[in-house]
Design a protein around this motif. Structure first.
Motif, short mmCIF file in Angstrom:
data_model
loop_
_atom_site.label_atom_id
_atom_site.label_comp_id
_atom_site.label_asym_id
_atom_site.label_seq_id
_atom_site.Cartn_x
_atom_site.Cartn_y
_atom_site.Cartn_z
N TYR A 96 -30.81 28.55 25.35
CA TYR A 96 -29.90 27.99 24.35
C TYR A 96 -30.62 27.97 23.00
N TYR A 97 -30.01 28.62 21.98
CA TYR A 97 -30.69 28.77 20.69
C TYR A 97 -29.88 28.29 19.49
N SER A 98 -28.70 27.73 19.69
CA SER A 98 -27.87 27.30 18.55
C SER A 98 -28.32 25.95 18.02
N LYS A 99 -27.99 25.70 16.76
CA LYS A 99 -28.31 24.41 16.14
C LYS A 99 -27.38 23.32 16.65
N PHE A 100 -27.87 22.08 16.62
CA PHE A 100 -27.06 20.94 17.03
C PHE A 100 -27.60 19.69 16.35
N ASP A 101 -26.83 18.60 16.43
CA ASP A 101 -27.17 17.35 15.73
C ASP A 101 -27.81 16.31 16.64
N ILE A 102 -27.38 16.26 17.90
CA ILE A 102 -27.88 15.27 18.85
C ILE A 102 -28.14 15.96 20.19
N GLY A 103 -29.30 15.70 20.77
CA GLY A 103 -29.61 16.23 22.09
C GLY A 103 -29.84 15.10 23.07
N ILE A 104 -29.29 15.22 24.27
CA ILE A 104 -29.48 14.19 25.29
C ILE A 104 -29.86 14.87 26.61
N ALA A 105 -30.57 14.13 27.45
CA ALA A 105 -30.90 14.61 28.79
C ALA A 105 -31.22 13.40 29.65
N LEU A 106 -30.55 13.29 30.78
CA LEU A 106 -30.77 12.18 31.71
C LEU A 106 -31.54 12.70 32.92
N HIS A 107 -32.80 12.24 33.06
CA HIS A 107 -33.67 12.63 34.16
C HIS A 107 -33.84 14.14 34.26
N ALA A 108 -34.18 14.76 33.11
CA ALA A 108 -34.57 16.18 33.10
C ALA A 108 -35.92 16.28 33.80
N CYS A 109 -36.00 17.12 34.81
CA CYS A 109 -37.13 17.09 35.74
C CYS A 109 -38.41 17.68 35.16
N GLY A 110 -39.49 16.89 35.19
CA GLY A 110 -40.81 17.37 34.81
C GLY A 110 -40.86 17.98 33.42
N ARG A 121 -36.56 19.49 18.67
CA ARG A 121 -37.49 19.56 17.53
C ARG A 121 -37.13 20.71 16.60
N VAL A 122 -36.81 21.87 17.19
CA VAL A 122 -36.46 23.04 16.38
C VAL A 122 -35.20 22.79 15.57
N SER A 123 -34.22 22.07 16.17
CA SER A 123 -32.97 21.76 15.46
C SER A 123 -33.09 20.53 14.57
N ASN A 124 -34.25 19.84 14.63
CA ASN A 124 -34.44 18.58 13.91
C ASN A 124 -33.28 17.63 14.21
N ALA A 125 -32.96 17.49 15.48
CA ALA A 125 -31.82 16.69 15.93
C ALA A 125 -32.29 15.31 16.39
N SER A 126 -31.36 14.37 16.40
CA SER A 126 -31.62 13.07 17.00
C SER A 126 -31.53 13.22 18.52
N PHE A 127 -32.10 12.25 19.26
CA PHE A 127 -32.11 12.45 20.71
C PHE A 127 -32.19 11.13 21.47
N VAL A 128 -31.67 11.18 22.70
CA VAL A 128 -31.87 10.16 23.73
C VAL A 128 -32.21 10.91 25.01
N VAL A 129 -33.44 10.74 25.49
CA VAL A 129 -33.92 11.52 26.63
C VAL A 129 -34.57 10.59 27.65
N VAL A 130 -34.20 10.76 28.91
CA VAL A 130 -34.79 9.99 30.01
C VAL A 130 -35.58 10.97 30.90
N PRO A 131 -36.92 10.91 30.88
CA PRO A 131 -37.74 11.85 31.67
C PRO A 131 -37.69 11.53 33.16
N CYS A 132 -38.23 12.47 33.95
CA CYS A 132 -38.29 12.29 35.40
C CYS A 132 -39.37 13.21 35.97
N CYS A 133 -39.83 12.91 37.19
CA CYS A 133 -40.72 13.80 37.95
C CYS A 133 -41.90 14.28 37.11
N TYR A 134 -42.69 13.35 36.62
CA TYR A 134 -43.80 13.67 35.72
C TYR A 134 -44.80 14.62 36.37
N GLY A 135 -45.00 14.51 37.66
CA GLY A 135 -45.99 15.33 38.34
C GLY A 135 -45.72 16.82 38.25
#
Length: 265
Positions: A96-110, A121-135
């Motif tokens: 995915y390479y298009s610009k956007f204003d807000i990015g979200i991800a719920l339990h994106a793995c590792g 970061r590339v889109s300089n967008a605001s975000f709410v992200v919940v990480p998961c599976c750090y290992g």
């Protein structure tokens, strides 16, 4: 089920707070275009479909998911709710390479969390992200060395004609360079100044997954904080107005209960 519902409700509320701030800024500037929100690793759209319903006139939602069955469920829900501001897109997030204003991800793995943050970061967008599976960061950190080099070579070949420094080309060039970040751990200069190299960071990421091992819960929480603050320090290079690390409430609703929030300039 109740814990899952609480997780989703809290994520939606966090995104609504950012939405209201961004919409207020756009209205103050006289901008009437819709905000573009991308839900990465979206599954069936649990987090983004309610937002599409709440903001039909001011938000365009892109549900990005690589599993066909999940995307079919999201599309059916959007149709049943007569949502005209939803696009369901089947793709891996790295494509995915298009610009956007807000990015979200719920339990994106590792490392998927890091890939999402890189797109943000590339889109300089605001975000709410919940990480998961750090290992899994440790599992894939070394193989990403190979993939990022191969991907960079392909992109450089396909974009070798780009020379002009207009805004579109700058964004395209930034996307080319972003694949190089996949193999860089730790992400931030702060962690590297502490003499934490990739091997030590991978040990930290594995320790963060010990949250369900009896007697190691406190160690896992500290490791999670170090990994996620590394991510936020790295995002801070983009001069975000606000960068915060929140905990879900109640904390016991999930062992992976960190919420990374950023409000872009």
């Amino acid at each position: 089920i109740q814990q899952t519902i609480q997780n989703i409700q809290q994520t939606i509320q966090n995104i609504r707070n950012i939405m209201q701030q961004k919409l207020a800024e756009k209205r103050a500037a006289g901008v009437l275009e819709k905000l573009i929100l991308v839900d990465f690793c979206a599954g069936c759209g649990h987090s983004s479909l309610p937002l599409a319903y709440l903001y039909p006139e001011s938000l365009e939602v892109i549900i990005l998911e690589n599993k066909q069955r999940s995307l079919e469920v999201a599309h059916r829900r959007a149709v049943e709710c007569n949502l005209k501001n939803v696009i369901c897109l089947q793709s891996n997030l790295e494509n995915y390479y298009s610009k956007f204003d807000i990015g979200i991800a719920l339990h994106a793995c590792g490392p998927a969390t890091d890939m999402v943050l890189d797109k943000i970061r590339v889109s300089n967008a605001s975000f709410v992200v919940v990480p998961c599976c750090y290992g899994r960061i440790a599992t894939l950190a070394y193989t990403s060395d190979v993939f990022s080099k191969e991907g960079q070579a392909r992109k450089e070949k396909s974009h070798e004609k780009i020379h002009n420094e207009n805004e579109n080309n700058k964004f395209e060039l930034a996307n080319q360079k972003s694949s190089q970040n996949l193999s860089i751990f730790p992400k931030s200069e702060v962690m590297r100044e502490l003499k934490i190299d990739k091997d030590k960071f991978c040990l930290l990421s594995r320790a963060a997954d010990m949250d369900q091992a009896k007697g190691y819960e406190a160690v896992a929480k500290k490791a999670m904080k170090m990994v996620d603050w590394d991510r936020l320090f790295w995002m801070g290079k983009n001069e975000y107005k606000e960068l915060e690390l929140f905990l879900m409430y109640p904390e016991v609703c999930a062992t992976k209960n960190h919420v990374l929030v950023g409000l872009a300039n």
